[in-house]
Design a protein around this motif. Structure first.
Motif, mmCIF file in Angstrom:
data_model
loop_
_atom_site.group_PDB
_atom_site.id
_atom_site.type_symbol
_atom_site.label_atom_id
_atom_site.label_comp_id
_atom_site.label_asym_id
_atom_site.label_seq_id
_atom_site.Cartn_x
_atom_site.Cartn_y
_atom_site.Cartn_z
ATOM 1 N N ARG A 60 0.847 -1.195 0.000
ATOM 2 C CA ARG A 60 0.000 0.000 0.000
ATOM 3 C C ARG A 60 0.878 1.240 0.000
ATOM 4 O O ARG A 60 1.832 1.318 0.784
ATOM 5 C CB ARG A 60 -0.937 0.033 1.203
ATOM 6 C CG ARG A 60 -1.996 1.142 1.049
ATOM 7 C CD ARG A 60 -3.040 1.125 2.133
ATOM 8 N NE ARG A 60 -4.255 1.802 1.676
ATOM 9 C CZ ARG A 60 -5.293 2.083 2.445
ATOM 10 N NH1 ARG A 60 -5.287 1.714 3.719
ATOM 11 N NH2 ARG A 60 -6.349 2.704 1.950
ATOM 12 N N GLY A 61 0.560 2.151 -0.899
ATOM 13 C CA GLY A 61 1.374 3.353 -1.000
ATOM 14 C C GLY A 61 2.812 3.056 -1.376
ATOM 15 O O GLY A 61 3.720 3.820 -1.036
ATOM 16 N N LEU A 93 -0.185 1.970 -10.639
ATOM 17 C CA LEU A 93 -0.884 2.874 -9.724
ATOM 18 C C LEU A 93 -0.253 4.262 -9.734
ATOM 19 O O LEU A 93 -0.828 5.206 -9.179
ATOM 20 C CB LEU A 93 -0.878 2.298 -8.307
ATOM 21 C CG LEU A 93 -1.631 0.977 -8.122
ATOM 22 C CD1 LEU A 93 -1.643 0.582 -6.640
ATOM 23 C CD2 LEU A 93 -3.049 1.066 -8.661
ATOM 24 N N GLN A 94 0.905 4.377 -10.363
ATOM 25 C CA GLN A 94 1.620 5.657 -10.455
ATOM 26 C C GLN A 94 1.664 6.158 -11.896
ATOM 27 O O GLN A 94 2.525 6.960 -12.253
ATOM 28 C CB GLN A 94 3.031 5.486 -9.878
ATOM 29 C CG GLN A 94 3.010 5.084 -8.414
ATOM 30 C CD GLN A 94 4.364 4.709 -7.825
ATOM 31 O OE1 GLN A 94 4.440 4.277 -6.669
ATOM 32 N NE2 GLN A 94 5.444 4.866 -8.581
ATOM 33 N N ASP A 95 0.717 5.687 -12.714
ATOM 34 C CA ASP A 95 0.598 6.105 -14.114
ATOM 35 C C ASP A 95 1.919 5.957 -14.862
ATOM 36 O O ASP A 95 2.285 6.807 -15.671
ATOM 37 C CB ASP A 95 0.082 7.544 -14.218
ATOM 38 C CG ASP A 95 -0.262 7.926 -15.660
ATOM 39 O OD1 ASP A 95 -0.696 7.045 -16.420
ATOM 40 O OD2 ASP A 95 -0.051 9.107 -16.033
ATOM 41 N N GLY A 96 2.644 4.879 -14.566
ATOM 42 C CA GLY A 96 3.861 4.595 -15.329
ATOM 43 C C GLY A 96 5.076 5.398 -14.919
ATOM 44 O O GLY A 96 6.088 5.392 -15.637
ATOM 45 N N VAL A 97 5.018 6.063 -13.757
ATOM 46 C CA VAL A 97 6.150 6.873 -13.270
ATOM 47 C C VAL A 97 6.772 6.188 -12.069
ATOM 48 O O VAL A 97 6.072 5.716 -11.165
ATOM 49 C CB VAL A 97 5.686 8.298 -12.894
ATOM 50 C CG1 VAL A 97 6.829 9.094 -12.273
ATOM 51 C CG2 VAL A 97 5.138 9.010 -14.122
ATOM 52 N N GLU A 114 -7.513 2.778 -3.711
ATOM 53 C CA GLU A 114 -6.980 2.471 -2.386
ATOM 54 C C GLU A 114 -5.461 2.365 -2.373
ATOM 55 O O GLU A 114 -4.867 2.133 -1.324
ATOM 56 C CB GLU A 114 -7.600 1.164 -1.876
ATOM 57 C CG GLU A 114 -9.107 1.291 -1.685
ATOM 58 C CD GLU A 114 -9.821 -0.043 -1.508
ATOM 59 O OE1 GLU A 114 -11.033 -0.024 -1.237
ATOM 60 O OE2 GLU A 114 -9.169 -1.091 -1.647
ATOM 61 N N ASP A 115 -4.833 2.559 -3.550
ATOM 62 C CA ASP A 115 -3.377 2.496 -3.684
ATOM 63 C C ASP A 115 -2.834 1.174 -3.140
ATOM 64 O O ASP A 115 -1.843 1.142 -2.411
ATOM 65 C CB ASP A 115 -2.710 3.681 -2.984
ATOM 66 C CG ASP A 115 -1.294 3.950 -3.507
ATOM 67 O OD1 ASP A 115 -0.903 3.316 -4.512
ATOM 68 O OD2 ASP A 115 -0.588 4.775 -2.901
ATOM 69 N N ILE A 153 -5.944 -4.695 5.413
ATOM 70 C CA ILE A 153 -5.215 -3.450 5.160
ATOM 71 C C ILE A 153 -6.129 -2.253 5.418
ATOM 72 O O ILE A 153 -5.751 -1.288 6.107
ATOM 73 C CB ILE A 153 -4.698 -3.411 3.707
ATOM 74 C CG1 ILE A 153 -3.684 -4.531 3.489
ATOM 75 C CG2 ILE A 153 -4.070 -2.060 3.401
ATOM 76 C CD1 ILE A 153 -3.365 -4.754 2.022
ATOM 77 N N ILE A 154 -7.334 -2.305 4.879
ATOM 78 C CA ILE A 154 -8.271 -1.180 5.015
ATOM 79 C C ILE A 154 -8.620 -0.948 6.485
ATOM 80 O O ILE A 154 -8.742 0.184 6.946
ATOM 81 C CB ILE A 154 -9.552 -1.441 4.208
ATOM 82 C CG1 ILE A 154 -9.242 -1.522 2.707
ATOM 83 C CG2 ILE A 154 -10.608 -0.393 4.480
ATOM 84 C CD1 ILE A 154 -8.702 -0.256 2.123
ATOM 85 N N ASP A 155 -8.779 -2.043 7.250
ATOM 86 C CA ASP A 155 -9.217 -1.928 8.642
ATOM 87 C C ASP A 155 -8.067 -1.679 9.614
ATOM 88 O O ASP A 155 -8.311 -1.389 10.794
ATOM 89 C CB ASP A 155 -9.943 -3.215 9.078
ATOM 90 C CG ASP A 155 -11.252 -3.405 8.320
ATOM 91 O OD1 ASP A 155 -11.747 -2.428 7.738
ATOM 92 O OD2 ASP A 155 -11.753 -4.567 8.292
#
Length: 319
Positions: free
Chosen positions: A20-21, A208-212, A280-281, A310-312
């Motif tokens: 995550r992140g 999730l980072q648009d290819g960056v 939710e990354d 993860i969410i909780d």
């Protein structure tokens, strides 16, 4: 959640990882496997093949609305000359191809286990439908893409065998990734990429980072939107060499009802999954060998439990 999943030895999980992140937040391995174990992609390699094309687009080597270089299609009047890279990426080439693993002499089995030129098997198939009109999942299409990519890169003076390492794996520090070539030297992009669970997660996080990655653009702006764009003929289940988690136009439910509809994924035989959840990354990785059951039905509840955990989980800043 992770321990409970790994305790089910009948499920065939080999690796479970959640990010995550961009940070690993959970990770478990079956006995005999670990963070340094390269594991087979099966058809998850198709998504990486698409990203190799994206990296070539970024460099100006390829326009996906152009026809790929395929020598078998050069004869005047050949209807296959109208097939574009876009058609191939969206599995809408119209080429005949038997994707049946239960038939020993099927096109896919001949290609993977008998042919020295895997891309040539698809290149020599007849046009069964006009391009862009019929969706048909085909491992031959992906190997044809790899074969044409080698030609296109070579014509641009780019080393094909170094390209994935220099354009994707190296910048991601995905040092475990190994693509297996056929006897002609073309990567078997349909099926044979080996990497650790951690490096599979990086390949997911890139989307999730648009290819960056680390401030450097590895894929064209909007490439992730392209690979997530559903092909209508697939009943909203497929995009540009990535699978989707949308409900079907036919009334078909989501492949993973435990996960958001916006999730999209790399997916491979026997339950190989890299799942990206943009809002939710989160990246979820499940690698294993599920036999005697439908893999996504085995993996779905586990992936859903991983996501919920993860969410909780309490935010570290709130503790």
């Amino acid at each position: 959640a992770f321990d409970a999943a790994m305790a089910d030895t009948a499920a065939g999980h080999r690796a479970l990882l959640a990010m995550r992140g961009g940070e690993i937040v959970g990770e478990r391995y079956a006995e005999g496997f670990g963070p340094d174990t390269r594991m087979l992609s099966w058809s998850m390699a198709k998504s990486v093949t698409a990203d190799m094309v994206g990296a070539a687009v970024l460099r100006g080597v390829i326009d996906i609305d152009d026809a790929p270089p395929v020598p078998e299609w050069r004869e005047a009047g050949d209807p296959r000359q109208s097939i574009t890279w876009r058609d191939l990426l969206r599995m809408e080439s119209g080429l005949a191809f038997e994707e049946s693993y239960g038939a020993p002499t099927s096109d896919v089995n001949r290609m993977l286990f008998q042919s020295a030129d895997t891309g040539g098997v698809a290149a020599n198939q007849r046009a069964a439908a006009p391009p862009g009109e019929v969706w048909a999942y085909s491992s031959g299409t992906t190997n044809l893409i790899q074969r044409a990519l080698r030609t296109a890169l070579g014509e641009a003076g780019v080393d094909y065998h170094r390209f994935a390492q220099e354009a994707l794996f190296g910048p991601l520090d995905a040092t475990s990734a190994v693509l297996e070539p056929d006897a002609s030297g073309v990567f078997i992009g349909s099926s044979f990429l080996y990497a650790t669970a951690r490096d599979w997660a990086k390949l997911g996080q890139l989307h999730l980072q648009d290819g960056v990655w680390n401030g450097a653009r590895l894929l064209p702006e909007g490439w992730t939107d392209f690979v997530r764009d559903p092909v209508a003929g697939s009943d909203n289940e497929y995009g540009g060499h990535f699978w989707l988690n949308l409900d079907g136009l036919s009334g078909r439910g989501r492949r993973f009802p435990e996960l958001p509809a916006a999730a999209f994924m790399m997916s491979g035989h026997e339950g190989q999954y890299v799942i990206m959840i943009p809002e939710e990354d989160i990246v979820l990785v499940r690698l294993g060998q599920t036999r005697g059951a439908i893999p996504f039905e085995v993996a779905g509840p586990v992936l859903g439990a991983m996501r919920r955990a993860i969410i909780d989980a309490p935010d570290a800043d709130d503790e």
